[in-house]
Design a protein around this motif. Structure first.
Motif, short mmCIF file in Angstrom:
data_model
loop_
_atom_site.label_atom_id
_atom_site.label_comp_id
_atom_site.label_asym_id
_atom_site.label_seq_id
_atom_site.Cartn_x
_atom_site.Cartn_y
_atom_site.Cartn_z
N ASP A 1 66.89 28.38 -57.50
CA ASP A 1 67.20 28.06 -56.12
C ASP A 1 66.74 29.21 -55.24
OD1 ASP A 1 68.18 27.24 -53.72
OD2 ASP A 1 70.31 27.29 -54.28
N GLN B 1 67.35 30.00 -52.31
CA GLN B 1 68.42 30.53 -51.47
C GLN B 1 69.50 31.24 -52.28
OE1 GLN B 1 67.91 30.47 -48.25
NE2 GLN B 1 66.05 29.25 -48.56
N ASN B 2 69.56 31.00 -53.56
CA ASN B 2 70.57 31.62 -54.42
C ASN B 2 69.92 32.08 -55.72
OD1 ASN B 2 73.28 30.97 -52.95
ND2 ASN B 2 72.19 29.01 -53.00
N PRO C 1 71.42 26.46 -62.73
CA PRO C 1 70.58 25.42 -62.12
C PRO C 1 69.42 25.03 -63.02
CG PRO C 1 70.13 27.54 -61.11
CD PRO C 1 71.29 27.75 -62.04
N GLU D 1 66.46 24.34 -61.90
CA GLU D 1 65.34 25.07 -61.35
C GLU D 1 65.86 26.21 -60.49
OE1 GLU D 1 62.20 24.70 -62.02
OE2 GLU D 1 62.42 22.89 -63.26
#
Length: 644
Positions: free
Chosen positions: A340, A342-343, A336, A338
């Motif tokens: 995440d 949530q992950n 990603p 940025e």
């Protein structure tokens, strides 16, 4: 009331307000105001900004000098080794002075702002800050109650302060108290137990309550919440792998402690580096931070060690109960742009590297980077980094087991998937426990995560790691004490040396200077001026040498400098007359015998925080034993000289 009042006819000057007319001494006030206006016009003729620029420069110079002075003295490093030395009875000047509180807070804020770039925490500095506050509150209590200064009360406050420092970082009052017991002192008074629990509980409760008030949490919960399964948290054969994980953490901790102590010793003994550290600490800190920041730069090599995550996010991601290796076998999630929230585990996966590659690279790089970071003279905690490092070790082994046993380990016909997050939790507790010589890290792991379903395997891993580490290397804090050359009483390992067979007559200092009551004052003056000892053993007479007390040198000098009393004709002044005039004599409440074993003497010194004891034989003073003699004999027994 603020409207202007017209002037009388023929008067000169500016209009004035009613308040000025009705106020006291209006003419004097107007004169002072006029003088200030004249001074302002003269001073600000060149521009008022120059004066404020000068004030800015002077103020910042004062602040910089003050902070540098404080940093040079006390605020650098963790603070736990020095506090441990203080609790052993050694006085470290100004170390707990409340005036250093602000400099410690500012320096710690800068350290935490660097996040995982420098990979340092805040546990040690928080313990130091809490000890500063405890010492200050202890002095306030003494002044408020009118009591005299009490060393035992002071130590009670400091032990409670150490517990509060850990509890307010992790919201873990139980492990905070146990950690302070294990790390801070070799002997702990049960009287201090409830005091530490009370203070730590108040601190942990307020810490989590503030999170609720600031809307960060809905209610009071653990800091790092996990979601491990509860019905069957682990299969019975996994106990073997948890113990093996503990053994691996113990071996790695021995290597880390050895390298860290050797590197610190090299920094302090190398002529160029030690001179640079003594004269240009900001430059050394900047260079070390530049090296660490360059390596952890996210677009560079930092992408392979999850460098975009903060310290808390690193730990949260490592405690994830899903298997990353199994999740990425048939899919390749993109890296990603940025992180995440949530992950967070995506930060541990990169298309060029597998999960095993990023975890292994993280462990290899952070091993020497953490050692380098410990040399930076800034307020820094080293417990959270080693806790995260241990979690990475456990995560790597847990991911390997999840790939080796994708369906779980068969136990009684049922299979349950392996939870790599549980191995990360055990690795964190085992590695940090081995580095600090503590078992309470297991309880700390449970309080931080709110999970206790893995209590047995985690505790077994911690015990295995401690058994290996304690048989090979001194703890992180003891090693720092040795490198910094702080006053230190070596630990006796009874299984390695014959401490019961060595008696005080073999290692005591026999060259002691005694003062007898019948000693002439001329001889007393010669003894006081020619020796540098802080206290003298007082004996009954020169012939008997029976020990009757202790005379402090400061009191004796003060008595000798006082106005001498009138002596009777033919009377020769002696020490007895000075003592009778009011020079205080301390009683000897504890002494050693020449037959006292090294093990017994060492136990007394540790238990009572002593620094020296006199040795008597049938009441006669024959020698003395201090930390110096104990250190020499323990060193000679641990490393016996080669036979000639």
């Amino acid at each position: 009331m603020e409207e202007l009042v017209g002037l009388r006819e023929g008067s000169s000057g500016n209009p004035v307000t009613l308040r000025e007319l009705w106020g006291p001494c209006p003419q004097i006030r107007r004169g002072i105001r006029g003088g200030l206006e004249w001074l302002k016009q003269k001073l600000f003729r060149v521009g008022e900004d120059w004066y404020f620029l000068m004030i800015l420069g002077v103020l910042m110079a004062l602040i910089s000098y003050t902070m540098n002075f404080a940093v040079d003295r006390v605020i650098g490093g963790s603070g736990v080794p020095e506090l441990k030395t203080i609790l052993s009875g050694v006085v470290l000047e100004d170390y707990l002075d409340i005036r250093n509180f602000g400099a410690k807070v500012v320096g710690l804020t800068c350290t935490l702002a660097a996040s995982s770039t420098i990979f340092l925490g805040k546990v040690g500095p928080f313990v130091h800050l809490s000890a500063m506050m405890a010492a200050y509150l202890g002095r306030v209590r003494v002044q408020a109650t009118g009591e005299s200064e009490n060393k035992s009360k002071r130590n009670e406050m400091l032990v409670a302060g150490a517990a509060v420092g850990v509890a307010t970082v992790f919201s873990a009052p139980f492990s905070g108290v146990l950690f302070s017991i294990e790390v801070m002192s070799s002997h702990f008074s049960v009287w201090d137990y409830w005091r530490g629990f009370f203070a730590a509980t108040c601190g942990a409760f307020m810490f989590r309550l503030l999170a609720v008030f600031s809307s960060q949490e809905e209610t009071i919960t653990s800091i790092f919440k996990t979601s491990f399964r509860v019905d069957v948290p682990f299969d019975l054969p996994e106990i073997f792998f948890f113990v093996a994980l503990g053994a691996i953490c113990g071996i790695v901790s021995c290597a880390y402690l050895l390298c860290q102590r050797v590197f610190l010793g090299f920094v302090r003994t190398n002529r160029v580096i030690s001179k640079l550290m003594a004269t240009s600490k900001p430059l050394c800190s900047a260079l070390a931070a530049l090296v660490l920041a360059s390596i952890t730069y996210p677009p560079g090599s930092g992408r392979f060690m999850a460098s975009r995550l903060s310290m808390s996010e690193l730990l949260n991601s490592l405690l994830d109960n899903n298997s990353w290796a199994l999740m990425t076998q048939n899919s390749s999630p993109p890296w990603p742009a940025e992180p995440d929230p949530q992950n967070l585990w995506f930060e541990w996966y990169h298309p060029r590297f597998t999960v095993f590659g990023t975890l292994a690279f993280f462990l290899i790089m952070k091993f020497w980077m953490l050692i380098l970071a410990t040399t930076i003279p800034i307020p820094a905690g080293y417990f959270l980094p080693i806790f995260i490092y241990g979690a990475a070790i456990g995560r790597l082994i847990g991911e390997a087991l999840s790939v080796a046993f994708p369906e779980g380990i068969v136990a009684g016909g049922d299979t349950n998937p392996i939870v790599p997050g549980a191995y990360a939790l055990a690795g964190a507790a085992a590695f940090s426990g081995a580095v600090t010589y503590s078992i309470s890290t297991a309880l700390l792991a449970f309080e931080m995560t709110g999970q206790i379903v893995h209590a047995l395997p985690v505790l077994m891993a911690v015990l295995a790691a401690n058994a290996i580490a304690q048989s090979c290397q001194p703890s992180f804090y003891d090693g720092t004490i040795i490198v910094k050359k702080l006053p230190y009483l070596p630990w006796i390992r009874s299984r390695n040396i014959n401490s019961h067979g060595v008696t005080a007559e073999h290692f005591m200092n026999c060259t002691i200077t005694t003062l007898a009551k019948d000693t002439p004052l001329e001889e007393v003056v010669k003894v006081v001026t020619s020796t540098d000892t802080a206290e003298y053993p007082l004996v009954e007479s020169t012939e008997s040498q029976i020990l009757v007390g202790i005379v402090q040198k400061a009191h004796l000098v003060q008595a000798l400098q006082a106005e001498p009393p009138s002596w009777a004709p033919g009377q020769q002044p002696c020490l007895q007359s000075i003592l009778a005039a009011g020079c205080p004599v301390e009683p000897v409440t504890l002494k050693l015998s020449p037959e006292t074993s090294l093990h017994q003497a060492h136990h007394l010194f540790e238990l009572l925080d002593l620094h020296s004891l006199f040795v008597t034989s049938q009441g006669r003073a024959v020698g003395s034993v201090s930390w110096v003699e104990l250190e020499k004999v323990i060193s000679s027994l641990t490393n016996p000289p080669a036979p000639k």
